[in-house]
Motif scaffolding. Sequence first.
Motif, PDB file in Angstrom:
ATOM      1  N   VAL A 116       1.664 -11.277 -28.996  1.00  0.00           N
ATOM      2  CA  VAL A 116       2.800 -12.084 -28.547  1.00  0.00           C
ATOM      3  C   VAL A 116       3.099 -11.875 -27.067  1.00  0.00           C
ATOM      4  CG1 VAL A 116       3.852 -12.102 -30.838  1.00  0.00           C
ATOM      5  CG2 VAL A 116       4.576 -10.380 -29.166  1.00  0.00           C
ATOM      6  N   TYR A 117       2.451 -10.839 -26.456  1.00  0.00           N
ATOM      7  CA  TYR A 117       2.666 -10.601 -25.024  1.00  0.00           C
ATOM      8  C   TYR A 117       1.371 -10.391 -24.236  1.00  0.00           C
ATOM      9  CZ  TYR A 117       4.676  -9.284 -20.634  1.00  0.00           C
ATOM     10  OH  TYR A 117       5.000  -9.283 -19.305  1.00  0.00           O
ATOM     11  N   ALA A 118       0.348  -9.850 -24.857  1.00  0.00           N
ATOM     12  CA  ALA A 118      -0.885  -9.439 -24.174  1.00  0.00           C
ATOM     13  C   ALA A 118      -1.456 -10.454 -23.175  1.00  0.00           C
ATOM     14  CB  ALA A 118      -1.948  -9.074 -25.211  1.00  0.00           C
ATOM     15  N   PRO A 119      -1.464 -11.761 -23.475  1.00  0.00           N
ATOM     16  CA  PRO A 119      -2.050 -12.712 -22.523  1.00  0.00           C
ATOM     17  C   PRO A 119      -1.351 -12.772 -21.163  1.00  0.00           C
ATOM     18  CG  PRO A 119      -1.918 -13.701 -24.701  1.00  0.00           C
ATOM     19  CD  PRO A 119      -1.140 -12.425 -24.764  1.00  0.00           C
ATOM     20  N   VAL A 120      -0.092 -12.358 -21.098  1.00  0.00           N
ATOM     21  CA  VAL A 120       0.636 -12.396 -19.820  1.00  0.00           C
ATOM     22  C   VAL A 120       0.883 -10.985 -19.264  1.00  0.00           C
ATOM     23  CG1 VAL A 120       1.735 -14.637 -20.189  1.00  0.00           C
ATOM     24  CG2 VAL A 120       2.856 -12.578 -21.065  1.00  0.00           C
ATOM     25  N   TYR A 121       0.053 -10.055 -19.665  1.00  0.00           N
ATOM     26  CA  TYR A 121       0.157  -8.673 -19.192  1.00  0.00           C
ATOM     27  C   TYR A 121      -0.604  -8.536 -17.870  1.00  0.00           C
ATOM     28  CZ  TYR A 121      -0.373  -3.542 -19.217  1.00  0.00           C
ATOM     29  OH  TYR A 121      -0.347  -2.205 -18.890  1.00  0.00           O
ATOM     30  N   PHE A 122       0.137  -8.460 -16.766  1.00  0.00           N
ATOM     31  CA  PHE A 122      -0.441  -8.362 -15.430  1.00  0.00           C
ATOM     32  C   PHE A 122       0.233  -7.218 -14.655  1.00  0.00           C
ATOM     33  CE2 PHE A 122      -1.155 -12.904 -16.402  1.00  0.00           C
ATOM     34  CZ  PHE A 122      -2.497 -13.041 -16.055  1.00  0.00           C
ATOM     35  N   PRO A 123       0.046  -5.975 -15.076  1.00  0.00           N
ATOM     36  CA  PRO A 123       0.751  -4.869 -14.419  1.00  0.00           C
ATOM     37  C   PRO A 123       0.406  -4.696 -12.946  1.00  0.00           C
ATOM     38  CG  PRO A 123      -0.966  -4.051 -15.879  1.00  0.00           C
ATOM     39  CD  PRO A 123      -0.828  -5.513 -16.165  1.00  0.00           C
ATOM     40  N   ALA A 124      -0.863  -4.787 -12.596  1.00  0.00           N
ATOM     41  CA  ALA A 124      -1.266  -4.563 -11.199  1.00  0.00           C
ATOM     42  C   ALA A 124      -0.709  -5.635 -10.277  1.00  0.00           C
ATOM     43  CB  ALA A 124      -2.793  -4.524 -11.096  1.00  0.00           C
TER      44      ALA A 124
ATOM     45  N   PHE B 231       9.711  -6.947  -2.753  1.00  0.00           N
ATOM     46  CA  PHE B 231       9.329  -8.339  -2.527  1.00  0.00           C
ATOM     47  C   PHE B 231       7.845  -8.500  -2.176  1.00  0.00           C
ATOM     48  CE2 PHE B 231      13.853  -8.085  -1.259  1.00  0.00           C
ATOM     49  CZ  PHE B 231      14.390  -9.030  -2.117  1.00  0.00           C
ATOM     50  N   THR B 232       7.138  -7.395  -2.054  1.00  0.00           N
ATOM     51  CA  THR B 232       5.742  -7.441  -1.603  1.00  0.00           C
ATOM     52  C   THR B 232       4.787  -7.283  -2.774  1.00  0.00           C
ATOM     53  OG1 THR B 232       6.441  -6.449   0.492  1.00  0.00           O
ATOM     54  CG2 THR B 232       4.084  -6.433   0.005  1.00  0.00           C
ATOM     55  N   PHE B 233       4.011  -8.327  -3.046  1.00  0.00           N
ATOM     56  CA  PHE B 233       3.069  -8.326  -4.161  1.00  0.00           C
ATOM     57  C   PHE B 233       1.641  -8.198  -3.615  1.00  0.00           C
ATOM     58  CE2 PHE B 233       6.875 -10.156  -5.862  1.00  0.00           C
ATOM     59  CZ  PHE B 233       6.878  -9.859  -7.207  1.00  0.00           C
ATOM     60  N   ASP B 234       1.219  -6.962  -3.416  1.00  0.00           N
ATOM     61  CA  ASP B 234      -0.106  -6.731  -2.850  1.00  0.00           C
ATOM     62  C   ASP B 234      -1.226  -7.216  -3.769  1.00  0.00           C
ATOM     63  OD1 ASP B 234       0.837  -5.588  -0.475  1.00  0.00           O
ATOM     64  OD2 ASP B 234       1.004  -3.604  -1.398  1.00  0.00           O
ATOM     65  N   GLY B 235      -0.952  -7.250  -5.067  1.00  0.00           N
ATOM     66  CA  GLY B 235      -1.977  -7.662  -6.022  1.00  0.00           C
ATOM     67  C   GLY B 235      -2.095  -9.160  -6.209  1.00  0.00           C
ATOM     68  N   VAL B 236      -1.255  -9.917  -5.497  1.00  0.00           N
ATOM     69  CA  VAL B 236      -1.280 -11.380  -5.609  1.00  0.00           C
ATOM     70  C   VAL B 236      -1.625 -11.970  -4.246  1.00  0.00           C
ATOM     71  CG1 VAL B 236       0.043 -13.461  -6.166  1.00  0.00           C
ATOM     72  CG2 VAL B 236       0.426 -11.348  -7.458  1.00  0.00           C
ATOM     73  N   SER B 237      -2.835 -12.472  -4.101  1.00  0.00           N
ATOM     74  CA  SER B 237      -3.265 -13.014  -2.809  1.00  0.00           C
ATOM     75  C   SER B 237      -2.786 -14.437  -2.596  1.00  0.00           C
ATOM     76  CB  SER B 237      -4.799 -12.958  -2.691  1.00  0.00           C
ATOM     77  OG  SER B 237      -5.396 -13.668  -3.762  1.00  0.00           O
ATOM     78  N   ASN B 238      -2.603 -15.172  -3.689  1.00  0.00           N
ATOM     79  CA  ASN B 238      -2.129 -16.556  -3.603  1.00  0.00           C
ATOM     80  C   ASN B 238      -1.084 -16.766  -4.696  1.00  0.00           C
ATOM     81  OD1 ASN B 238      -1.899 -19.454  -4.115  1.00  0.00           O
ATOM     82  ND2 ASN B 238      -3.663 -19.696  -2.757  1.00  0.00           N
ATOM     83  N   ALA B 239       0.184 -16.791  -4.294  1.00  0.00           N
ATOM     84  CA  ALA B 239       1.280 -16.870  -5.274  1.00  0.00           C
ATOM     85  C   ALA B 239       1.233 -18.154  -6.094  1.00  0.00           C
ATOM     86  CB  ALA B 239       2.628 -16.756  -4.560  1.00  0.00           C
ATOM     87  N   THR B 240       0.913 -19.261  -5.458  1.00  0.00           N
ATOM     88  CA  THR B 240       0.870 -20.550  -6.166  1.00  0.00           C
ATOM     89  C   THR B 240      -0.187 -20.538  -7.264  1.00  0.00           C
ATOM     90  OG1 THR B 240       1.614 -21.724  -4.193  1.00  0.00           O
ATOM     91  CG2 THR B 240       0.562 -23.041  -5.910  1.00  0.00           C
ATOM     92  N   LYS B 241      -1.384 -20.067  -6.927  1.00  0.00           N
ATOM     93  CA  LYS B 241      -2.461 -20.023  -7.916  1.00  0.00           C
ATOM     94  C   LYS B 241      -2.155 -19.027  -9.033  1.00  0.00           C
ATOM     95  CE  LYS B 241      -6.321 -21.521  -4.996  1.00  0.00           C
ATOM     96  NZ  LYS B 241      -7.628 -21.132  -4.388  1.00  0.00           N
ATOM     97  N   PHE B 242      -1.546 -17.913  -8.655  1.00  0.00           N
ATOM     98  CA  PHE B 242      -1.227 -16.919  -9.679  1.00  0.00           C
ATOM     99  C   PHE B 242      -0.177 -17.470 -10.646  1.00  0.00           C
ATOM    100  CE2 PHE B 242       1.125 -13.483 -11.607  1.00  0.00           C
ATOM    101  CZ  PHE B 242       0.092 -12.717 -12.131  1.00  0.00           C
ATOM    102  N   LYS B 243       0.831 -18.149 -10.139  1.00  0.00           N
ATOM    103  CA  LYS B 243       1.862 -18.722 -11.009  1.00  0.00           C
ATOM    104  C   LYS B 243       1.258 -19.752 -11.962  1.00  0.00           C
ATOM    105  CE  LYS B 243       4.748 -19.595  -7.566  1.00  0.00           C
ATOM    106  NZ  LYS B 243       5.949 -20.076  -6.834  1.00  0.00           N
ATOM    107  N   GLN B 244       0.270 -20.496 -11.476  1.00  0.00           N
ATOM    108  CA  GLN B 244      -0.422 -21.454 -12.346  1.00  0.00           C
ATOM    109  C   GLN B 244      -1.163 -20.729 -13.464  1.00  0.00           C
ATOM    110  OE1 GLN B 244      -2.871 -23.583  -9.524  1.00  0.00           O
ATOM    111  NE2 GLN B 244      -1.242 -25.029  -8.976  1.00  0.00           N
ATOM    112  N   LEU B 245      -1.830 -19.620 -13.098  1.00  0.00           N
ATOM    113  CA  LEU B 245      -2.538 -18.822 -14.098  1.00  0.00           C
ATOM    114  C   LEU B 245      -1.564 -18.264 -15.120  1.00  0.00           C
ATOM    115  CD1 LEU B 245      -4.954 -17.186 -15.229  1.00  0.00           C
ATOM    116  CD2 LEU B 245      -4.434 -15.431 -13.503  1.00  0.00           C
ATOM    117  N   TYR B 246      -0.440 -17.734 -14.632  1.00  0.00           N
ATOM    118  CA  TYR B 246       0.553 -17.132 -15.521  1.00  0.00           C
ATOM    119  C   TYR B 246       1.090 -18.176 -16.504  1.00  0.00           C
ATOM    120  CZ  TYR B 246       4.326 -14.060 -17.039  1.00  0.00           C
ATOM    121  OH  TYR B 246       5.155 -13.266 -17.801  1.00  0.00           O
ATOM    122  N   ARG B 247       1.414 -19.350 -15.982  1.00  0.00           N
ATOM    123  CA  ARG B 247       1.949 -20.408 -16.854  1.00  0.00           C
ATOM    124  C   ARG B 247       0.920 -20.838 -17.896  1.00  0.00           C
ATOM    125  NH1 ARG B 247       4.112 -22.504 -11.746  1.00  0.00           N
ATOM    126  NH2 ARG B 247       6.362 -22.058 -11.650  1.00  0.00           N
ATOM    127  N   SER B 248      -0.340 -20.927 -17.501  1.00  0.00           N
ATOM    128  CA  SER B 248      -1.375 -21.342 -18.451  1.00  0.00           C
ATOM    129  C   SER B 248      -1.540 -20.295 -19.551  1.00  0.00           C
ATOM    130  CB  SER B 248      -2.709 -21.589 -17.740  1.00  0.00           C
ATOM    131  OG  SER B 248      -3.255 -20.380 -17.254  1.00  0.00           O
TER     132      SER B 248
END
Length: 268
Positions: A76-84, A170-187
Amino acid sequence: METSQTHSSESMSKDLSELMKEATKEVHEQAENTPFMKNFQKGQVSLHEFKLVTASLYFIYSALEEEIERNKNNPVYAPVYFPAELHRKAALEEDLKYFYGSNWREEIPCPEATQKYVERLHYVGKNHPELLVAHAYTRYLGDLSGGQVLKKIAQKALQLPSTGEGLAFFTFDGVSNATKFKQLYRSRMNALEMDHATKKRVLEEAKKAFLLNIQVFEALQELVSKGQENGHPVQPKAELRTRNVNRSYEHGKTLPKGSDRHKLACPG
């Protein structure tokens, strides 16, 4: 009646991320229009206020990420587990050390509203983990969006170093492209398997998450208006100390009534 049920069924067939955005539109606007956030967006934020909100965020993310770790292998949560990429606890610890010094754990205040938010996160993680995605979505995607605007405002208003000290949250070193990452997260979120009844509960929980945020903002505004930090009047170079907290509060036991509630540190 049948038409209404059909319409509801069709509505629930939409992607969860789209439903979440629609369901939380009103409370999202309410959160943005609290006096605390309106002043922040105008650059009207003091160091005292910023320290208070950072402290509350630390308690909130500590609870959220504890429950995420508890459920990281749960379908119920594993697919959106992005700790880094997303987790904020370590960044907030860095910021609090910068603002409060090495004894920051003894210094930071935890208003009752923050405690309430923390308790809800633990309750959901332990008893209804299928609702955890509502809290993660509300916090992390907000941080990746509006949070970046607030970072620039805070840096300018508080004259914080251009090297980023005090702004690690506010600094997300593990996210190089916020827009693309948000798309991945939503999917990934949209791929979570849940029936219509669960979907409705997740949407209600997302609204609850925003309301809990609003209550935190209101409590912080009240502390600021009273000129208090850690339950005491703010004084220049004051040595502020929180009291030792009975660990039984971790288990949701009733907190003391009255102003003493502001003096308690949130349980870990």
